[in-house]
Design a protein around this motif. Sequence first.
Motif, short mmCIF file in Angstrom:
data_model
loop_
_atom_site.label_atom_id
_atom_site.label_comp_id
_atom_site.label_asym_id
_atom_site.label_seq_id
_atom_site.Cartn_x
_atom_site.Cartn_y
_atom_site.Cartn_z
N GLN A 152 2.22 1.75 -3.44
CA GLN A 152 1.18 2.26 -4.34
C GLN A 152 0.94 3.75 -4.11
O GLN A 152 0.64 4.51 -5.04
CB GLN A 152 -0.12 1.50 -4.14
N ALA A 153 1.06 4.18 -2.85
CA ALA A 153 0.81 5.59 -2.51
C ALA A 153 1.87 6.52 -3.07
O ALA A 153 1.65 7.73 -3.17
CB ALA A 153 0.72 5.75 -0.99
N LEU B 242 0.83 -1.21 0.00
CA LEU B 242 0.00 0.00 0.00
C LEU B 242 0.86 1.26 0.00
O LEU B 242 0.56 2.23 -0.70
CB LEU B 242 -0.92 -0.01 1.21
N GLN C 273 -5.10 2.99 4.67
CA GLN C 273 -5.09 1.52 4.64
C GLN C 273 -3.74 0.98 5.09
O GLN C 273 -3.67 -0.03 5.80
CB GLN C 273 -5.41 1.04 3.23
N LEU D 296 -5.00 5.19 0.44
CA LEU D 296 -3.93 4.19 0.49
C LEU D 296 -3.10 4.33 1.77
O LEU D 296 -2.74 3.33 2.40
CB LEU D 296 -3.02 4.33 -0.73
#
Length: 317
Positions: free
Chosen positions: A257-258, A254, A272, A269
């Motif tokens: 991805q952020a 995560l 999470q 994100l």
Amino acid sequence: MSAGSDGGSPAEDARASLRARTRDQIRMRIVAQNEKLDAMDARDRMRVQVQALVEARKAIAARAEALDQHREDYEQSRARYQATLAEARECNGTACAQARADVLVQAKDVLTSAADRILALLAKTAERVEASDFDADVKADILAQIELDPADINALVVQIDAAQTRQEIIRLSKELRVKLVSAQRNAQHHLQRRAVVLMGRVQEGFAQIEDSLDAQIQALAQAGVDTTALSAKLQVYAQLVADSQVSFASAKSLVAQAQDATGDAKVALLQQAQDAVQASNDVLKQAHASLKELREDVRTAQLGVGADGGAEAQATA
């Protein structure tokens, strides 16, 4: 091949190129610092690292204090602006021209205070990253971005100072708002990256403990001890560590991805990732409680083997 052939505008390509050069320069500096530390003996290295940590904490505290002051200044300037705006709305006659001029001055003051607040946040974030134990590549990548941002903010400050109309103030206000939100979200991202790095080290430690305990239990079994209960408890501990690693892997993904996400997607994100880190930590707390009991049982069994061995030696003698 043209400058913008990869899909970016010439300005975007130029900025990306500048960031890459800045990143390389910072990385070289960090690598040189690390090599200098590695060349020291353990005692000197520890002394230098402790001193650097103390200085970093002082710098971070100073940046945090400055940020708090800029935040307070911003709120005060905003209050003055609201008061001046209210007066301007109630004016009549020749006083209105001066009232409108006062509103423009106060609006500029608000935006300048906002810019100072963003610069203070960037400085605080940079200090935190400098003091972190990210590897050289990660640290250089973050600092390269932070080093470029102040130039954008200062360029907006120049435009704020030159602004003459309400429309210009509104436009600049929106641009500063975007910069502030971006700085806040990036700071949060760096904190989450840091949390993941630390959690990774904790995970490694728990895994190493599992291997050590497994070896000790096997040694007890070879000494003739019934290790059925110990092995079962080790299996419980190992499962908890494995469950924690699942959440940890999710947090790593995560956070990665952020990196390139923006807006609400980045916020989601990061939240999470924070939840995943917390979930991993919660399971590790259970693993730690299990570990404490298991260690005591292993130690008791080892003492028993030692006592039996000692008694046997005395009987033989």
